[in-house]
Design a protein around this motif. Structure first.
Motif, PDB file in Angstrom:
ATOM      1  N   ALA A  61      22.898 111.060   9.752  1.00 41.22           N
ATOM      2  CA  ALA A  61      23.512 111.752   8.617  1.00 41.22           C
ATOM      3  C   ALA A  61      23.495 110.889   7.369  1.00 41.22           C
ATOM      4  CB  ALA A  61      24.939 112.153   8.966  1.00 41.22           C
ATOM      5  N   VAL A  62      23.825 109.606   7.565  1.00 42.79           N
ATOM      6  CA  VAL A  62      23.828 108.680   6.423  1.00 42.79           C
ATOM      7  C   VAL A  62      22.412 108.422   5.927  1.00 42.79           C
ATOM      8  CG1 VAL A  62      24.340 106.323   5.690  1.00 42.79           C
ATOM      9  CG2 VAL A  62      25.985 107.584   7.111  1.00 42.79           C
ATOM     10  N   GLY A  63      21.500 108.170   6.857  1.00 45.69           N
ATOM     11  CA  GLY A  63      20.137 107.799   6.480  1.00 45.69           C
ATOM     12  C   GLY A  63      19.356 108.913   5.821  1.00 45.69           C
ATOM     13  N   PHE A  64      19.649 110.164   6.180  1.00 46.86           N
ATOM     14  CA  PHE A  64      18.857 111.279   5.665  1.00 46.86           C
ATOM     15  C   PHE A  64      19.662 112.208   4.762  1.00 46.86           C
ATOM     16  CE2 PHE A  64      16.532 109.741   9.277  1.00 46.86           C
ATOM     17  CZ  PHE A  64      15.200 109.857   8.901  1.00 46.86           C
ATOM     18  N   PHE A 121      25.699 112.139  43.535  1.00 41.09           N
ATOM     19  CA  PHE A 121      25.088 113.026  42.536  1.00 41.09           C
ATOM     20  C   PHE A 121      25.629 112.623  41.175  1.00 41.09           C
ATOM     21  CE2 PHE A 121      24.224 115.282  46.313  1.00 41.09           C
ATOM     22  CZ  PHE A 121      23.348 116.336  46.071  1.00 41.09           C
ATOM     23  N   SER A 122      24.791 112.710  40.163  1.00 41.90           N
ATOM     24  CA  SER A 122      25.188 112.222  38.844  1.00 41.90           C
ATOM     25  C   SER A 122      26.228 113.123  38.192  1.00 41.90           C
ATOM     26  CB  SER A 122      23.974 112.105  37.927  1.00 41.90           C
ATOM     27  OG  SER A 122      23.536 113.384  37.504  1.00 41.90           O
ATOM     28  N   GLY A 123      27.024 112.517  37.317  1.00 46.14           N
ATOM     29  CA  GLY A 123      27.848 113.285  36.404  1.00 46.14           C
ATOM     30  C   GLY A 123      26.971 113.787  35.272  1.00 46.14           C
ATOM     31  N   SER A 124      27.431 114.811  34.568  1.00 48.17           N
ATOM     32  CA  SER A 124      26.599 115.361  33.497  1.00 48.17           C
ATOM     33  C   SER A 124      27.452 115.906  32.368  1.00 48.17           C
ATOM     34  CB  SER A 124      25.702 116.478  34.029  1.00 48.17           C
ATOM     35  OG  SER A 124      26.485 117.582  34.457  1.00 48.17           O
ATOM     36  N   SER A 125      26.918 115.811  31.168  1.00 45.09           N
ATOM     37  CA  SER A 125      27.511 116.429  29.987  1.00 45.09           C
ATOM     38  C   SER A 125      26.390 117.071  29.183  1.00 45.09           C
ATOM     39  CB  SER A 125      28.237 115.389  29.126  1.00 45.09           C
ATOM     40  OG  SER A 125      29.305 114.803  29.840  1.00 45.09           O
ATOM     41  N   THR A 126      26.737 118.030  28.341  1.00 45.62           N
ATOM     42  CA  THR A 126      25.740 118.689  27.506  1.00 45.62           C
ATOM     43  C   THR A 126      26.164 118.611  26.043  1.00 45.62           C
ATOM     44  OG1 THR A 126      26.818 120.845  27.771  1.00 45.62           O
ATOM     45  CG2 THR A 126      25.065 120.288  29.323  1.00 45.62           C
ATOM     46  N   PHE A 127      25.191 118.691  25.161  1.00 41.87           N
ATOM     47  CA  PHE A 127      25.517 118.650  23.735  1.00 41.87           C
ATOM     48  C   PHE A 127      24.589 119.559  22.943  1.00 41.87           C
ATOM     49  CE2 PHE A 127      22.495 115.178  24.496  1.00 41.87           C
ATOM     50  CZ  PHE A 127      21.552 115.379  23.500  1.00 41.87           C
ATOM     51  N   THR A 128      25.137 120.051  21.828  1.00 39.52           N
ATOM     52  CA  THR A 128      24.355 120.788  20.844  1.00 39.52           C
ATOM     53  C   THR A 128      24.614 120.159  19.483  1.00 39.52           C
ATOM     54  OG1 THR A 128      24.489 122.867  22.072  1.00 39.52           O
ATOM     55  CG2 THR A 128      23.938 123.009  19.727  1.00 39.52           C
ATOM     56  N   LEU A 129      23.564 119.660  18.855  1.00 35.09           N
ATOM     57  CA  LEU A 129      23.677 119.060  17.526  1.00 35.09           C
ATOM     58  C   LEU A 129      23.044 120.008  16.511  1.00 35.09           C
ATOM     59  CD1 LEU A 129      24.404 116.460  15.825  1.00 35.09           C
ATOM     60  CD2 LEU A 129      21.965 115.916  16.000  1.00 35.09           C
ATOM     61  N   THR A 130      23.814 120.417  15.525  1.00 32.95           N
ATOM     62  CA  THR A 130      23.296 121.239  14.444  1.00 32.95           C
ATOM     63  C   THR A 130      23.216 120.380  13.187  1.00 32.95           C
ATOM     64  OG1 THR A 130      24.313 123.210  15.404  1.00 32.95           O
ATOM     65  CG2 THR A 130      23.608 123.342  13.102  1.00 32.95           C
ATOM     66  N   ILE A 131      22.011 120.223  12.672  1.00 32.32           N
ATOM     67  CA  ILE A 131      21.785 119.414  11.471  1.00 32.32           C
ATOM     68  C   ILE A 131      21.580 120.346  10.281  1.00 32.32           C
ATOM     69  CG2 ILE A 131      20.158 117.843  10.324  1.00 32.32           C
ATOM     70  CD1 ILE A 131      19.667 116.554  13.025  1.00 32.32           C
ATOM     71  N   LYS A 132      22.343 120.107   9.235  1.00 32.51           N
ATOM     72  CA  LYS A 132      22.262 120.937   8.033  1.00 32.51           C
ATOM     73  C   LYS A 132      21.742 120.087   6.880  1.00 32.51           C
ATOM     74  CE  LYS A 132      23.196 124.649   5.481  1.00 32.51           C
ATOM     75  NZ  LYS A 132      22.516 125.946   5.656  1.00 32.51           N
ATOM     76  N   GLY A 133      20.550 120.439   6.391  1.00 31.03           N
ATOM     77  CA  GLY A 133      19.975 119.712   5.270  1.00 31.03           C
ATOM     78  C   GLY A 133      19.906 120.593   4.032  1.00 31.03           C
ATOM     79  N   ARG A 150      16.368 117.935   1.521  1.00 29.23           N
ATOM     80  CA  ARG A 150      16.861 116.965   2.523  1.00 29.23           C
ATOM     81  C   ARG A 150      16.423 117.541   3.869  1.00 29.23           C
ATOM     82  NH1 ARG A 150      21.271 117.560  -0.847  1.00 29.23           N
ATOM     83  NH2 ARG A 150      22.539 118.661   0.724  1.00 29.23           N
ATOM     84  N   ASP A 151      15.336 116.996   4.362  1.00 32.46           N
ATOM     85  CA  ASP A 151      14.594 117.608   5.462  1.00 32.46           C
ATOM     86  C   ASP A 151      15.339 117.487   6.793  1.00 32.46           C
ATOM     87  OD1 ASP A 151      12.725 118.414   7.359  1.00 32.46           O
ATOM     88  OD2 ASP A 151      11.045 117.709   6.144  1.00 32.46           O
ATOM     89  N   ALA A 152      15.884 118.601   7.257  1.00 32.71           N
ATOM     90  CA  ALA A 152      16.631 118.610   8.517  1.00 32.71           C
ATOM     91  C   ALA A 152      15.718 118.340   9.709  1.00 32.71           C
ATOM     92  CB  ALA A 152      17.329 119.956   8.696  1.00 32.71           C
ATOM     93  N   LEU A 153      14.458 118.774   9.620  1.00 36.93           N
ATOM     94  CA  LEU A 153      13.543 118.576  10.738  1.00 36.93           C
ATOM     95  C   LEU A 153      13.212 117.092  10.926  1.00 36.93           C
ATOM     96  CD1 LEU A 153      10.590 120.876  11.621  1.00 36.93           C
ATOM     97  CD2 LEU A 153      10.322 118.410  11.790  1.00 36.93           C
ATOM     98  N   VAL A 154      12.942 116.389   9.853  1.00 32.90           N
ATOM     99  CA  VAL A 154      12.664 114.956   9.956  1.00 32.90           C
ATOM    100  C   VAL A 154      13.900 114.210  10.459  1.00 32.90           C
ATOM    101  CG1 VAL A 154      12.074 112.870   8.666  1.00 32.90           C
ATOM    102  CG2 VAL A 154      10.864 115.009   8.205  1.00 32.90           C
ATOM    103  N   VAL A 192       7.339 125.736   4.538  1.00 31.59           N
ATOM    104  CA  VAL A 192       8.774 125.767   4.262  1.00 31.59           C
ATOM    105  C   VAL A 192       9.436 124.570   4.928  1.00 31.59           C
ATOM    106  CG1 VAL A 192      10.930 127.046   4.540  1.00 31.59           C
ATOM    107  CG2 VAL A 192       8.779 128.291   4.149  1.00 31.59           C
ATOM    108  N   ILE A 193      10.219 123.839   4.186  1.00 32.46           N
ATOM    109  CA  ILE A 193      11.061 122.789   4.756  1.00 32.46           C
ATOM    110  C   ILE A 193      12.387 123.433   5.144  1.00 32.46           C
ATOM    111  CG2 ILE A 193      12.352 120.668   4.239  1.00 32.46           C
ATOM    112  CD1 ILE A 193       9.978 119.797   2.539  1.00 32.46           C
ATOM    113  N   GLN A 194      12.709 123.329   6.418  1.00 31.61           N
ATOM    114  CA  GLN A 194      13.839 124.077   6.957  1.00 31.61           C
ATOM    115  C   GLN A 194      15.187 123.496   6.551  1.00 31.61           C
ATOM    116  OE1 GLN A 194      13.266 127.006   8.433  1.00 31.61           O
ATOM    117  NE2 GLN A 194      11.157 126.484   7.862  1.00 31.61           N
ATOM    118  N   ASP A 195      16.126 124.402   6.390  1.00 30.52           N
ATOM    119  CA  ASP A 195      17.508 124.053   6.070  1.00 30.52           C
ATOM    120  C   ASP A 195      18.240 123.443   7.268  1.00 30.52           C
ATOM    121  OD1 ASP A 195      18.556 124.310   3.573  1.00 30.52           O
ATOM    122  OD2 ASP A 195      19.808 126.043   4.048  1.00 30.52           O
ATOM    123  N   THR A 196      17.998 124.050   8.461  1.00 27.81           N
ATOM    124  CA  THR A 196      18.834 123.758   9.621  1.00 27.81           C
ATOM    125  C   THR A 196      17.975 123.537  10.866  1.00 27.81           C
ATOM    126  OG1 THR A 196      20.588 125.147   8.706  1.00 27.81           O
ATOM    127  CG2 THR A 196      20.741 124.607  11.047  1.00 27.81           C
TER     128      THR A 196
END
Length: 398
Positions: free
Chosen positions: A285-288, A185-197, A209-213, A251-255
């Motif tokens: 982060a660098v690119g956007f 059975f596979s190993g597993s990890s989870t992640f949550t990425l919060t982008i703030k634009g 600075r478009d967080a959605l894009v 609306v262009i979202q902040d987060t």
């Protein structure tokens, strides 16, 4: 009557009890680390029986029951989990969940029911057992760090020689038992990425600075980790399960919040996948020109079925084919994860699958679906299987 026949006769007499246990537990599901009433139900079941009952993990609901045999021998561990999932049940059954938003959608109610029945039968014939059995009623399989890790770290299993467990799955019916060797059975990890634009008016994107894009770019680039950074002969999966960017059309979202999971059949990929996901987040982060927070949780390790124990059990079960099941099949590795892996890191053993596909259903709902159902014929099959495994592990004498 030999010990196997005696055990099976007892189990057959307790099948209706197993069904009653399963239906009660199904009606009263509890989430991981919150299973107080379930644990009490289990402890109440063993009251007055000639066993030792302990709760080895402080402030948790795990219950371990020791059955001492009448003859000397090894100690075998048998485990079933008992937590439920945060799912609102849609299955049309008369014993539907009474707890809104909580459901036994993975089959842990069935696991606990057959292990209660098996434990009861083993207690009845314990004087014939050539060794001891530890029944492990485990909490919190569904939520990392998981109950198995806590039980192992408690030291309560330090005297166990081998350990075995089963999971039900509706891919096939109860007439089929499946197993696999090695990394199973596979190993597993989870992640949550919060982008703030920087949010703003949809008509003036150059002032934001478009967080959605940025988030969309992150999701797309993630797929190159598997396709371009991992050996094609290695199993790796990265799945984004949630992309949360609520707001209006102008609306262009902040987060933006993105949630996902990484899975792998080689423990060497555990750290590698984290490093690569972090690299992608940094590049976005660098690119956007945004900032981010990556909450990465290492989950369960790869489950390794010990080849010797797996083959020994398969050899024994091959002689039982046509008795209480029809087909014993060896299957490829499974991409799902199981915290039973923590036991197998410390103790030799193996983990089996028993089919639970409902009768006359062509396309069953799988584990974790709100309409998931269990063919209750699987309870007796699972109890006999785990019982036969235990007797074989003890090298029971007639």
């Amino acid at each position: 009557m030999n010990v196997r026949d005696a055990l099976f006769e007892k189990l057959e007499s307790k099948e209706s009890d197993m069904v009653k246990h399963r239906r009660y537990l199904h009606q009263h599901p509890e989430l991981s680390f919150e299973e107080e009433h379930t644990a009490q139900y289990i402890k109440d079941f063993y009251k007055g029986k000639d066993v030792t009952v302990t709760q080895p993990v402080a402030e948790s609901n795990a219950v371990i029951v020791e059955i001492k045999g009448g003859k000397s021998g090894k100690t075998i561990g048998l485990r079933a989990d008992f937590d439920a999932l945060p799912i609102n049940e849609e299955a049309d059954v008369p014993f539907k969940s009474l707890n809104e938003g909580v459901m036994h959608a993975c089959g842990h109610d069935a696991h606990t029911a057959y292990l209660l029945g098996l434990a009861d039968a083993l207690i009845d014939i314990k004087d014939q057992l050539a060794g001891n059995i530890k029944i492990i009623h485990q909490h919190a399989e569904e939520m990392p760090p998981g109950g198995a890790k806590q039980i192992v770290e408690s030291g309560a299993l330090s005297d166990i020689d081998e350990i075995y467990g089963i999971h039900v799955a509706p891919i096939v019916g109860p007439e089929v038992i499946a197993y696999n060797k090695g990394n199973a059975f596979s190993g597993s990890s989870t992640f949550t990425l919060t982008i703030k634009g920087l949010g703003g008016h949809a008509a003036s994107p150059h002032k934001t600075r478009d967080a959605l894009v940025a988030g969309t770019n992150f999701v797309n680039t993630l797929q190159t980790i598997v396709s371009r950074r991992i050996d094609p002969l290695e199993m790796g999966v990265i799945t984004v399960g949630a992309f949360d960017a609520p707001g209006g059309s102008n609306v262009i979202q902040d987060t933006v919040t993105i949630k996902g999971t990484a899975r792998y059949l080689n423990n060497d990929l555990e750290q590698f996948m984290y490093d690569e996901i972090e690299k992608v987040a940094k590049s976005v982060a660098v690119g956007f020109d945004i900032t981010y927070d990556l909450d990465y949780q290492f989950g369960y390790p790869v489950l390794y079925n010990h080849p010797e124990q797996t083959q020994n059990v398969a050899d024994v079960l091959s002689t039982s084919t046509g008795d209480y099941f029809e087909h014993l099949v060896e299957i490829p590795p499974v991409t799902g994860s199981e915290d039973f892996a923590y036991y197998l890191k410390e103790i030799p053993g193996t983990f089996y699958i028993v089919g639970c596909k409902p009768e006359e259903v062509e396309e069953p709902y799988m584990n974790h679906h709100p309409k998931f159902e269990v063919n209750e014929d699987a309870l007796l099959v699972a109890a006999k299987l785990l019982g036969e495994i235990a007797l074989n592990g003890l090298a029971a004498r007639e």
